[in-house]
Design a protein around this motif. Structure first.
Motif, PDB file in Angstrom:
ATOM      1  N   ASP A 318       0.818  -1.211   0.000  1.00 28.33           N
ATOM      2  CA  ASP A 318       0.000   0.000   0.000  1.00 28.33           C
ATOM      3  C   ASP A 318       0.856   1.267   0.000  1.00 28.33           C
ATOM      4  OD1 ASP A 318      -2.367  -1.430  -0.018  1.00 28.33           O
ATOM      5  OD2 ASP A 318      -2.572  -1.441   2.166  1.00 28.33           O
ATOM      6  N   GLY A 319       2.172   1.075  -0.067  1.00 27.56           N
ATOM      7  CA  GLY A 319       3.070   2.220  -0.118  1.00 27.56           C
ATOM      8  C   GLY A 319       3.335   2.870   1.222  1.00 27.56           C
ATOM      9  N   LYS A 320       3.092   2.148   2.309  1.00 23.23           N
ATOM     10  CA  LYS A 320       3.297   2.697   3.646  1.00 23.23           C
ATOM     11  C   LYS A 320       4.489   2.025   4.330  1.00 23.23           C
ATOM     12  CE  LYS A 320      -1.707   3.326   4.082  1.00 23.23           C
ATOM     13  NZ  LYS A 320      -2.926   2.934   4.838  1.00 23.23           N
ATOM     14  N   ALA A 321       5.034   2.696   5.309  1.00 21.93           N
ATOM     15  CA  ALA A 321       6.166   2.150   6.062  1.00 21.93           C
ATOM     16  C   ALA A 321       5.671   1.206   7.148  1.00 21.93           C
ATOM     17  CB  ALA A 321       6.968   3.280   6.692  1.00 21.93           C
ATOM     18  N   VAL A 322       6.465   0.193   7.431  1.00 22.34           N
ATOM     19  CA  VAL A 322       6.155  -0.755   8.499  1.00 22.34           C
ATOM     20  C   VAL A 322       7.053  -0.440   9.690  1.00 22.34           C
ATOM     21  CG1 VAL A 322       6.170  -3.171   9.215  1.00 22.34           C
ATOM     22  CG2 VAL A 322       5.467  -2.559   6.884  1.00 22.34           C
ATOM     23  N   THR A 323       6.442  -0.142  10.814  1.00 24.04           N
ATOM     24  CA  THR A 323       7.214   0.127  12.030  1.00 24.04           C
ATOM     25  C   THR A 323       6.620  -0.645  13.203  1.00 24.04           C
ATOM     26  OG1 THR A 323       5.853   2.090  12.462  1.00 24.04           O
ATOM     27  CG2 THR A 323       7.944   2.431  11.319  1.00 24.04           C
ATOM     28  N   PRO A 324       7.457  -1.223  14.063  1.00 27.90           N
ATOM     29  CA  PRO A 324       8.915  -1.273  13.921  1.00 27.90           C
ATOM     30  C   PRO A 324       9.330  -2.295  12.868  1.00 27.90           C
ATOM     31  CG  PRO A 324       8.239  -2.539  15.828  1.00 27.90           C
ATOM     32  CD  PRO A 324       6.991  -1.898  15.291  1.00 27.90           C
ATOM     33  N   ALA A 325      10.581  -2.210  12.433  1.00 32.24           N
ATOM     34  CA  ALA A 325      11.076  -3.143  11.419  1.00 32.24           C
ATOM     35  C   ALA A 325      11.222  -4.553  11.983  1.00 32.24           C
ATOM     36  CB  ALA A 325      12.415  -2.660  10.867  1.00 32.24           C
ATOM     37  N   ARG A 326      11.418  -4.666  13.299  1.00 34.20           N
ATOM     38  CA  ARG A 326      11.498  -5.958  13.965  1.00 34.20           C
ATOM     39  C   ARG A 326      10.265  -6.101  14.851  1.00 34.20           C
ATOM     40  NH1 ARG A 326      15.072  -6.803  10.912  1.00 34.20           N
ATOM     41  NH2 ARG A 326      17.089  -7.762  11.264  1.00 34.20           N
ATOM     42  N   GLN A 327       9.416  -7.082  14.564  1.00 29.42           N
ATOM     43  CA  GLN A 327       8.206  -7.289  15.352  1.00 29.42           C
ATOM     44  C   GLN A 327       8.338  -8.603  16.121  1.00 29.42           C
ATOM     45  OE1 GLN A 327       4.426  -6.139  13.676  1.00 29.42           O
ATOM     46  NE2 GLN A 327       5.409  -5.222  11.899  1.00 29.42           N
ATOM     47  N   ASP A 328       8.628  -8.476  17.408  1.00 31.47           N
ATOM     48  CA  ASP A 328       8.847  -9.627  18.283  1.00 31.47           C
ATOM     49  C   ASP A 328       7.517 -10.061  18.886  1.00 31.47           C
ATOM     50  OD1 ASP A 328       9.648 -11.516  20.111  1.00 31.47           O
ATOM     51  OD2 ASP A 328      11.211 -10.290  21.024  1.00 31.47           O
ATOM     52  N   LEU A 329       7.045 -11.230  18.481  1.00 33.47           N
ATOM     53  CA  LEU A 329       5.760 -11.734  18.957  1.00 33.47           C
ATOM     54  C   LEU A 329       5.907 -12.622  20.193  1.00 33.47           C
ATOM     55  CD1 LEU A 329       3.957 -12.520  15.576  1.00 33.47           C
ATOM     56  CD2 LEU A 329       4.143 -10.367  16.835  1.00 33.47           C
ATOM     57  N   GLY A 330       7.143 -12.866  20.606  1.00 33.74           N
ATOM     58  CA  GLY A 330       7.380 -13.601  21.840  1.00 33.74           C
ATOM     59  C   GLY A 330       7.040 -15.083  21.775  1.00 33.74           C
ATOM     60  N   PHE A 331       7.119 -15.762  22.908  1.00 37.56           N
ATOM     61  CA  PHE A 331       6.802 -17.181  23.055  1.00 37.56           C
ATOM     62  C   PHE A 331       6.324 -17.408  24.480  1.00 37.56           C
ATOM     63  CE2 PHE A 331      11.313 -16.502  23.872  1.00 37.56           C
ATOM     64  CZ  PHE A 331      11.453 -17.014  25.156  1.00 37.56           C
ATOM     65  N   LYS A 332       5.794 -18.586  24.763  1.00 41.45           N
ATOM     66  CA  LYS A 332       5.271 -18.858  26.101  1.00 41.45           C
ATOM     67  C   LYS A 332       5.632 -20.264  26.542  1.00 41.45           C
ATOM     68  CE  LYS A 332       0.978 -18.831  28.817  1.00 41.45           C
ATOM     69  NZ  LYS A 332      -0.496 -18.614  28.771  1.00 41.45           N
ATOM     70  N   LEU A 333       6.196 -20.389  27.707  1.00 39.28           N
ATOM     71  CA  LEU A 333       6.525 -21.708  28.264  1.00 39.28           C
ATOM     72  C   LEU A 333       5.260 -22.311  28.858  1.00 39.28           C
ATOM     73  CD1 LEU A 333       8.656 -23.839  29.068  1.00 39.28           C
ATOM     74  CD2 LEU A 333       8.911 -22.589  31.231  1.00 39.28           C
ATOM     75  N   MET A 334       4.824 -23.446  28.305  1.00 35.87           N
ATOM     76  CA  MET A 334       3.640 -24.157  28.779  1.00 35.87           C
ATOM     77  C   MET A 334       4.109 -25.279  29.715  1.00 35.87           C
ATOM     78  SD  MET A 334       1.470 -22.343  27.191  1.00 35.87           S
ATOM     79  CE  MET A 334      -0.008 -23.245  27.638  1.00 35.87           C
ATOM     80  N   VAL A 335       4.018 -25.048  31.005  1.00 33.62           N
ATOM     81  CA  VAL A 335       4.521 -26.000  31.994  1.00 33.62           C
ATOM     82  C   VAL A 335       3.466 -27.080  32.234  1.00 33.62           C
ATOM     83  CG1 VAL A 335       5.411 -26.317  34.322  1.00 33.62           C
ATOM     84  CG2 VAL A 335       5.962 -24.223  33.034  1.00 33.62           C
ATOM     85  N   ARG A 336       3.857 -28.341  32.018  1.00 35.36           N
ATOM     86  CA  ARG A 336       2.943 -29.458  32.230  1.00 35.36           C
ATOM     87  C   ARG A 336       3.666 -30.558  33.022  1.00 35.36           C
ATOM     88  NH1 ARG A 336       1.963 -28.453  26.440  1.00 35.36           N
ATOM     89  NH2 ARG A 336       0.109 -27.119  26.247  1.00 35.36           N
ATOM     90  N   GLU A 337       3.159 -31.773  32.964  1.00 40.01           N
ATOM     91  CA  GLU A 337       3.609 -32.828  33.859  1.00 40.01           C
ATOM     92  C   GLU A 337       4.998 -33.383  33.550  1.00 40.01           C
ATOM     93  OE1 GLU A 337       0.467 -35.481  33.065  1.00 40.01           O
ATOM     94  OE2 GLU A 337      -1.027 -34.389  34.233  1.00 40.01           O
ATOM     95  N   SER A 338       5.499 -33.198  32.332  1.00 37.84           N
ATOM     96  CA  SER A 338       6.772 -33.825  31.971  1.00 37.84           C
ATOM     97  C   SER A 338       7.979 -33.145  32.603  1.00 37.84           C
ATOM     98  CB  SER A 338       6.960 -33.823  30.453  1.00 37.84           C
ATOM     99  OG  SER A 338       7.201 -32.523  29.963  1.00 37.84           O
ATOM    100  N   SER A 339       7.743 -31.990  33.250  1.00 35.31           N
ATOM    101  CA  SER A 339       8.872 -31.347  33.943  1.00 35.31           C
ATOM    102  C   SER A 339       8.484 -30.929  35.363  1.00 35.31           C
ATOM    103  CB  SER A 339       9.323 -30.111  33.152  1.00 35.31           C
ATOM    104  OG  SER A 339       8.305 -29.132  33.091  1.00 35.31           O
TER     105      SER A 339
END
Length: 339
Positions: A318-339
């Motif tokens: 669309d001719g527009k700038a994307v900011t920020p150039a780095r988009q960190d969406l993260g992660f999540k530790l799902m703690v269950r019975e195996s640990s």
């Protein structure tokens, strides 16, 4: 310096390839199309010139002038990994309402195969490209730069500082797995990995770094193979690690299918999880929450990566700038019975 590229597009031309290789445009065209009557030494010169210039043949310009406005290329390393299936579905959901056709290229974790896909797809003037990660050949980089096609990189953030990227820190994910095992009381943690693509190795680096800081890293508690990841392989690698490091008390797996295979193999061998060996997977695939014991895993935002990357590409179109150039969406530790 002589101007490179056509007057209208700025892209390298066949005439420039011919001039650089010292042949006629007709010979250059035949060489690039693989016509066998061209002498091998001349064909080699033409291909070298095309690679240097980043030249891509353009049959679409003659056949379909509007091709650039309707096709988006998505290049992924695997169609058998649930991770990329979820990402592709999200990309389709974003692109379909805009009337854009999604062209999928699977390069099987082979950068040379990816280079061929890039060359072939650029010939049809896609309006944009979604690329997985940053590892690719110099020729691929040159072609992408010369083409001027907007690109967004997916899945990782540590790469070309000038490139747009949507993903999460693979390195930090590896550190999180190590820290969790340490917090659970593991003093002899190990690592099992397959495929060994750049993202796997970034996770490995983060895992090792966190263990080293705690004085717990030991190379003998690692088993790595370039073989494709699978449940069956996970069982095999778990048995191998137990043989070479019997005292291992916690394991981080580079992918959930390996961890799932290890959970099943531990059951067959009478090894209690997590009492004897704690286990942490990666990607949190659907079956992991239904294993016995249920598998602790790092949940990755694979669908969100596809959606946000596709939206970023539409913003560029669309001719527009994307900011920020780095988009960190993260992660999540799902703690269950195996640990």
């Amino acid at each position: 310096m002589a101007r490179i590229g056509s007057r209208t597009t700025g892209r390298p031309t066949l005439a420039e390839v011919a001039r650089m290789s010292g042949v006629s445009p007709i010979t250059a065209s035949r060489a690039l199309r693989g016509v066998t009557t061209v002498a091998p030494e001349l064909a080699a010169k033409v291909m070298a010139a095309a690679t240097t210039l980043g030249y891509v043949a353009n049959p679409a310009a003659r056949a379909l002038a509007s091709a650039r406005s309707h096709s988006v290329v998505v290049l992924i390393p695997s169609l058998s990994n649930q991770l990329f299936i979820d990402t592709l579905e999200a990309i389709h959901d974003v692109m379909r309402p805009r009337g854009l056709e999604v062209l999928i290229g699977n390069y099987h974790y082979d950068t040379a195969e990816e280079e061929n896909l890039i060359r072939n797809y650029l010939a049809y003037q896609p309006c944009g490209m979604l690329l997985t990660g940053f590892e690719r050949t110099d020729a691929s980089r040159q072609m992408l730069t010369a083409s001027g096609v907007p690109c967004v990189h997916m899945m990782e953030l540590d790469g070309d500082a000038d490139a747009l990227a949507v993903g999460f820190s693979q390195h930090q994910a590896g550190r999180a797995a190590a820290q969790h095992l340490i917090e659970r009381g593991c003093t002899r943690p190990g690592f099992i990995a397959a495929q060994l693509d750049p993202r796997v190795m970034q996770r490995a680096e983060g895992f090792r770094q966190a263990l080293a800081e705690a004085g717990l890293h030991a190379a003998e508690r690692e088993v790595l193979t370039p073989a494709p990841s699978s449940i069956a392989l996970g069982g095999e690698l778990f048995s191998r690690l137990i043989r070479q490091a019997p005292a291992v008390d916690g394991i981080f797996f580079c992918n959930d299918d390996l961890a799932q295979g290890a959970v099943l193999q531990a059951l067959r061998q009478g090894i209690n999880v997590p009492q004897q060996v704690a286990m942490v997977g990666f990607n949190d695939l659907p079956a992991s929450a239904h294993m016995v014991p249920r598998l602790t895993s790092i949940r990755t935002p694979r669908a969100a990566v596809g959606r946000v990357a596709a939206q970023a590409l539409l913003t560029l179109l669309d001719g527009k700038a994307v900011t920020p150039a780095r988009q960190d969406l993260g992660f999540k530790l799902m703690v269950r019975e195996s640990s």
